[in-house]
Write a protein that holds these residues in place. Structure first.
Motif, PDB file in Angstrom:
ATOM      1  N   ARG A  30      33.570 -11.394  66.014  1.00  0.00           N
ATOM      2  CA  ARG A  30      32.205 -11.742  65.651  1.00  0.00           C
ATOM      3  C   ARG A  30      31.370 -10.478  65.464  1.00  0.00           C
ATOM      4  O   ARG A  30      30.450 -10.446  64.639  1.00  0.00           O
ATOM      5  CB  ARG A  30      31.603 -12.631  66.732  1.00  0.00           C
ATOM      6  CG  ARG A  30      30.262 -13.171  66.360  1.00  0.00           C
ATOM      7  CD  ARG A  30      29.818 -14.217  67.343  1.00  0.00           C
ATOM      8  NE  ARG A  30      28.401 -14.472  67.195  1.00  0.00           N
ATOM      9  CZ  ARG A  30      27.683 -15.161  68.045  1.00  0.00           C
ATOM     10  NH1 ARG A  30      28.245 -15.679  69.108  1.00  0.00           N
ATOM     11  NH2 ARG A  30      26.405 -15.357  67.843  1.00  0.00           N
ATOM     12  N   THR A  64      28.869  -9.530  62.415  1.00  0.00           N
ATOM     13  CA  THR A  64      27.485  -9.140  62.673  1.00  0.00           C
ATOM     14  C   THR A  64      27.148  -7.820  61.990  1.00  0.00           C
ATOM     15  O   THR A  64      26.079  -7.678  61.400  1.00  0.00           O
ATOM     16  CB  THR A  64      27.247  -9.029  64.187  1.00  0.00           C
ATOM     17  OG1 THR A  64      27.564 -10.281  64.801  1.00  0.00           O
ATOM     18  CG2 THR A  64      25.824  -8.666  64.501  1.00  0.00           C
ATOM     19  N   SER A 116      24.257  -7.403  59.233  1.00  0.00           N
ATOM     20  CA  SER A 116      23.161  -6.482  59.573  1.00  0.00           C
ATOM     21  C   SER A 116      23.006  -5.374  58.537  1.00  0.00           C
ATOM     22  O   SER A 116      21.907  -4.873  58.311  1.00  0.00           O
ATOM     23  CB  SER A 116      23.389  -5.860  60.942  1.00  0.00           C
ATOM     24  OG  SER A 116      23.364  -6.850  61.934  1.00  0.00           O
ATOM     25  N   GLN A 136      23.845 -23.281  61.633  1.00  0.00           N
ATOM     26  CA  GLN A 136      24.671 -22.432  62.488  1.00  0.00           C
ATOM     27  C   GLN A 136      24.415 -20.981  62.107  1.00  0.00           C
ATOM     28  O   GLN A 136      24.143 -20.677  60.937  1.00  0.00           O
ATOM     29  CB  GLN A 136      26.151 -22.773  62.305  1.00  0.00           C
ATOM     30  CG  GLN A 136      27.062 -22.042  63.248  1.00  0.00           C
ATOM     31  CD  GLN A 136      28.507 -22.519  63.129  1.00  0.00           C
ATOM     32  OE1 GLN A 136      28.870 -23.195  62.181  1.00  0.00           O
ATOM     33  NE2 GLN A 136      29.315 -22.165  64.094  1.00  0.00           N
ATOM     34  N   ARG A 137      24.499 -20.086  63.075  1.00  0.00           N
ATOM     35  CA  ARG A 137      24.319 -18.660  62.798  1.00  0.00           C
ATOM     36  C   ARG A 137      25.337 -18.194  61.762  1.00  0.00           C
ATOM     37  O   ARG A 137      26.506 -18.586  61.799  1.00  0.00           O
ATOM     38  CB  ARG A 137      24.509 -17.846  64.067  1.00  0.00           C
ATOM     39  CG  ARG A 137      23.378 -17.945  65.059  1.00  0.00           C
ATOM     40  CD  ARG A 137      23.692 -17.107  66.279  1.00  0.00           C
ATOM     41  NE  ARG A 137      23.891 -15.704  65.971  1.00  0.00           N
ATOM     42  CZ  ARG A 137      23.018 -14.740  66.258  1.00  0.00           C
ATOM     43  NH1 ARG A 137      21.895 -15.034  66.869  1.00  0.00           N
ATOM     44  NH2 ARG A 137      23.277 -13.486  65.957  1.00  0.00           N
ATOM     45  N   ASP A 165      26.676 -15.143  61.260  1.00  0.00           N
ATOM     46  CA  ASP A 165      27.777 -14.338  61.792  1.00  0.00           C
ATOM     47  C   ASP A 165      28.791 -15.187  62.539  1.00  0.00           C
ATOM     48  O   ASP A 165      29.996 -14.981  62.452  1.00  0.00           O
ATOM     49  CB  ASP A 165      27.256 -13.208  62.672  1.00  0.00           C
ATOM     50  CG  ASP A 165      26.503 -13.694  63.897  1.00  0.00           C
ATOM     51  OD1 ASP A 165      25.998 -14.840  63.878  1.00  0.00           O
ATOM     52  OD2 ASP A 165      26.395 -12.925  64.867  1.00  0.00           O
ATOM     53  N   LYS A 166      28.306 -16.186  63.234  1.00  0.00           N
ATOM     54  CA  LYS A 166      29.202 -17.069  63.985  1.00  0.00           C
ATOM     55  C   LYS A 166      30.059 -17.902  63.033  1.00  0.00           C
ATOM     56  O   LYS A 166      31.257 -18.089  63.262  1.00  0.00           O
ATOM     57  CB  LYS A 166      28.361 -17.972  64.891  1.00  0.00           C
ATOM     58  CG  LYS A 166      29.105 -18.593  66.012  1.00  0.00           C
ATOM     59  CD  LYS A 166      28.124 -19.269  66.957  1.00  0.00           C
ATOM     60  CE  LYS A 166      28.820 -19.774  68.185  1.00  0.00           C
ATOM     61  NZ  LYS A 166      27.897 -20.420  69.112  1.00  0.00           N
ATOM     62  N   LYS A 178      19.905 -10.604  58.588  1.00  0.00           N
ATOM     63  CA  LYS A 178      19.829 -11.083  59.962  1.00  0.00           C
ATOM     64  C   LYS A 178      21.046 -11.954  60.281  1.00  0.00           C
ATOM     65  O   LYS A 178      21.280 -12.960  59.626  1.00  0.00           O
ATOM     66  CB  LYS A 178      18.560 -11.901  60.171  1.00  0.00           C
ATOM     67  CG  LYS A 178      17.310 -11.072  60.095  1.00  0.00           C
ATOM     68  CD  LYS A 178      16.118 -11.883  60.512  1.00  0.00           C
ATOM     69  CE  LYS A 178      14.898 -10.996  60.538  1.00  0.00           C
ATOM     70  NZ  LYS A 178      13.729 -11.726  61.022  1.00  0.00           N
ATOM     71  N   PRO A 179      21.825 -11.569  61.282  1.00  0.00           N
ATOM     72  CA  PRO A 179      22.994 -12.373  61.648  1.00  0.00           C
ATOM     73  C   PRO A 179      22.613 -13.769  62.134  1.00  0.00           C
ATOM     74  O   PRO A 179      23.435 -14.677  62.109  1.00  0.00           O
ATOM     75  CB  PRO A 179      23.642 -11.576  62.781  1.00  0.00           C
ATOM     76  CG  PRO A 179      23.072 -10.221  62.694  1.00  0.00           C
ATOM     77  CD  PRO A 179      21.741 -10.342  62.051  1.00  0.00           C
ATOM     78  N   SER A 180      21.358 -13.964  62.530  1.00  0.00           N
ATOM     79  CA  SER A 180      20.929 -15.266  63.051  1.00  0.00           C
ATOM     80  C   SER A 180      20.456 -16.204  61.942  1.00  0.00           C
ATOM     81  O   SER A 180      19.888 -17.257  62.237  1.00  0.00           O
ATOM     82  CB  SER A 180      19.805 -15.066  64.067  1.00  0.00           C
ATOM     83  OG  SER A 180      18.679 -14.477  63.434  1.00  0.00           O
ATOM     84  N   TYR A 181      20.695 -15.855  60.674  1.00  0.00           N
ATOM     85  CA  TYR A 181      20.285 -16.700  59.557  1.00  0.00           C
ATOM     86  C   TYR A 181      20.903 -18.095  59.728  1.00  0.00           C
ATOM     87  O   TYR A 181      22.093 -18.231  60.014  1.00  0.00           O
ATOM     88  CB  TYR A 181      20.742 -16.075  58.238  1.00  0.00           C
ATOM     89  CG  TYR A 181      20.350 -16.864  57.012  1.00  0.00           C
ATOM     90  CD1 TYR A 181      19.117 -16.695  56.434  1.00  0.00           C
ATOM     91  CD2 TYR A 181      21.231 -17.780  56.457  1.00  0.00           C
ATOM     92  CE1 TYR A 181      18.747 -17.406  55.315  1.00  0.00           C
ATOM     93  CE2 TYR A 181      20.877 -18.503  55.343  1.00  0.00           C
ATOM     94  CZ  TYR A 181      19.632 -18.319  54.773  1.00  0.00           C
ATOM     95  OH  TYR A 181      19.279 -19.048  53.669  1.00  0.00           O
ATOM     96  N   GLY A 182      20.095 -19.126  59.547  1.00  0.00           N
ATOM     97  CA  GLY A 182      20.570 -20.505  59.723  1.00  0.00           C
ATOM     98  C   GLY A 182      21.357 -20.984  58.515  1.00  0.00           C
ATOM     99  O   GLY A 182      20.798 -21.228  57.454  1.00  0.00           O
TER     100      GLY A 182
END
Length: 124
Positions: A23, A27, A31, A8-9, A11-12, A44-48
């Motif tokens: 959110r 983020t 960032s 899951q992202r 930041d989410k 990176k907010p999209s880090y898994g």
């Protein structure tokens, strides 16, 4: 909650776990490079993110250390959010009170007047 192999992202997840009100705030923090995952800085907010990882990030005036226990599909109520993580943050040391409240510190005008009234004078 999702299966253990999914990610899951970052930041989410921080938003779902209710560490941040929006959110967008989560983020911004990620960032800026203020979040560490297992000791490595992440920008990176999209880090898994997956269960078992340890997050370290500042929140308010303290640094939080969190172990991810589960992922979430929605931002639910607080008890549901608290089940997503284990808090590893060491307890804070109590902040000492202002010395004035313990009878110490600079005397007030009333204290000085009372001292003059009840002080032993040269006549005694």
């Amino acid at each position: 909650m999702t299966e253990a192999g999914a990610t899951q992202r970052l930041d989410k997840w921080l938003w779902h776990a209710r560490f941040f009100k929006t959110r967008g705030l989560a983020t911004k923090l990620v960032s800026a490079g203020r979040v560490r995952v297992d000791g490595d800085r992440v920008s990176k907010p999209s880090y898994g993110l997956r269960p078992g990882l340890t997050l370290t990030f500042p929140q308010s005036r303290r640094v939080r250390v969190i172990r991810v226990e589960a992922l979430s599909t929605r931002r639910g109520p607080a008890p549901e959010a608290q089940a997503l993580y284990t808090d590893l943050t060491p307890p804070e040391d109590p902040v000492p009170q202002n010395p004035r409240f313990q009878g110490k510190g600079r005397p007030t005008g009333k204290d000085r007047r009372n001292e003059r009234l009840y002080r032993d004078g040269p006549l005694e």
